[in-house]
Write an enzyme that holds these catalytic residues in place. Structure first.
Site, PDB file in Angstrom:
ATOM      1  N   ARG A   1       1.172  -1.241  -0.357  1.00 61.03           N
ATOM      2  CA  ARG A   1      -0.251  -0.029   0.497  1.00 61.03           C
ATOM      3  C   ARG A   1       0.927   1.197   0.190  1.00 61.03           C
ATOM      4  NH1 ARG A   1      -2.781  -4.002   1.673  1.00 61.03           N
ATOM      5  NH2 ARG A   1      -0.921  -4.407   2.390  1.00 61.03           N
ATOM      6  N   THR A   2       1.922   1.379   0.513  1.00 61.68           N
ATOM      7  CA  THR A   2       2.940   2.826   1.211  1.00 61.68           C
ATOM      8  C   THR A   2       3.187   3.074  -0.241  1.00 61.68           C
ATOM      9  OG1 THR A   2       2.434   2.382   3.348  1.00 61.68           O
ATOM     10  CG2 THR A   2       3.773   3.768   2.719  1.00 61.68           C
TER      11      THR A   2
HETATM   12  N1   CP Z   1      -0.432  -0.048   5.896  1.00 61.26           N
HETATM   13  C1   CP Z   1       0.612  -0.189   5.604  1.00 61.26           C
HETATM   14  O1   CP Z   1       2.181   0.237   5.420  1.00 61.26           O
HETATM   15  O2   CP Z   1       1.236  -1.004   4.246  1.00 61.26           O
HETATM   16  P1   CP Z   1       2.092  -1.704   3.815  1.00 61.26           P
HETATM   17  O3   CP Z   1       2.889  -2.397   4.292  1.00 61.26           O
HETATM   18  O4   CP Z   1       1.365  -3.093   2.585  1.00 61.26           O
HETATM   19  O5   CP Z   1       2.974  -0.383   2.868  1.00 61.26           O
END
Ligand code: CP
Length: 304
Positions: A51-52
């Site tokens: 996501r990030t």
């Molecule tokens: N929420 C979050 O930080 O997801 P990722 O680790 O996939 O970036």
């Protein structure tokens, strides 16, 4: 403000301005298509992310900018022993803004002290994840139309969950926010967080290991996964199973307008049947993350 390392780097007014900008972008994305034309963002991810990293990259592309970077430490010269300080100094020569995730707490601060462009902390160890917190605050604002006067429950791994630590630290600045912490004994909120955020701001709170008894009281339920990658061997042996699985059955006594959040990734903390319940907000959170990161990039690059 040049960098975003800790959510407390932002005043409440600055957070509110970012939320308003994100909402404007969400409503009229076409107005922002060229705002970052000729700008480059470097995404330096020394730890896995879906996501990030991808929301930052999508954000920069949707602002008309470009992205360079790496998604694992092994494909960078840190695998040859290059320091975070040197990496930041070097990457400043190629980019206008740096986004960094690192397993070590404090690495993005070191980067910011050596970079000549703004640095954004995209998560450092168990410490802080300020852009997830901005995402969470935008989601709460869109769902509740306020950032104060509610009861929020945090459930799961509250010891290692950096998204929890970040969100608590800033919610403690808001009026009439009550907090309920649900976790096994060995995964409770760290003492520094209780002392520096909760006690310091005289926040009303409860610690419990019983999720079912507190669900009816909540306006927001923030679920988290067990952060197994940060467990020691001892913690591993006592924490392999997650005692908190949110099911539709468990939600039957919850408020009709409960907002169920989760920073994701989900492992097994929320059963998939909950996804289609109107109270599930975690996939809305994912999309909100792109808009708030667009607003943040504009702010740090000082683009109107
Ligand atoms: N929420 C979050 O930080 O997801 P990722 O680790 O996939 O970036």
């Amino acid at each position: 403000m040049k960098n975003l390392i800790d959510i407390l780097d932002l005043s409440l007014d600055e957070i509110f301005d970012l939320i308003q900008t994100a909402i404007k972008i969400k409503d009229n994305p076409v107005n922002y298509l060229e705002k970052c034309k000729h700008k480059k963002m470097a995404t330096l991810f020394f730890e896995p992310s879906t996501r990030t990293r991808l929301s930052f990259e999508a954000a920069m592309y949707e602002l008309g900018g470009n992205v360079i970077g790496f998604s694992e430490a092994q494909s960078s010269s840190s695998s040859k022993g290059e320091s975070v300080a040197d990496t930041a100094r070097v990457v400043s020569c190629y980019s206008d803004i740096i986004v960094m995730r690192h397993p070590k707490e404090g690495a993005p601060v070191v980067a910011s002290m050596n970079a000549s462009v703004p640095v954004i902390n995209a998560g450092d160890g168990g410490h802080n994840h300020p852009t997830q917190t901005l995402t969470d605050l935008l989601t709460i604002y869109l769902e509740k139309r306020r950032l104060d006067s509610f009861t929020i429950g945090f459930c799961g791994d509250l010891k290692f969950g950096r998204t929890v630590h970040s969100l608590i630290s800033t919610l403690c600045r808001h009026k009439n926010v009550k907090m309920i912490f649900v976790s096994p004994e060995h995964l409770r909120l760290p003492g520094y967080a209780v002392l520096n955020y909760i006690d310091k701001n005289h926040i009303e709170y409860v610690e419990t290991n019983d999720l079912d008894s507190i669900i009816p009281k909540l306006d927001i339920l923030y679920m988290t996964r067990l952060q197994r990658e940060r467990f020691s061997n001892i913690q591993c042996s006592s924490s392999m199973d997650n005692p908190y699985i949110l099911t539709l059955d468990r939600l039957k006594n919850a408020k009709k307008d409960l907002c169920v959040m989760h920073p994701l990734p989900r492992v097994n903390e929320i059963e998939r049947l909950v996804d289609s319940d109107s109270r599930a907000c975690y996939f809305k959170q994912v999309l909100n993350g792109k808009y708030i990161r667009m607003a943040l990039i504009l702010k740090l690059l000082e683009i109107e």
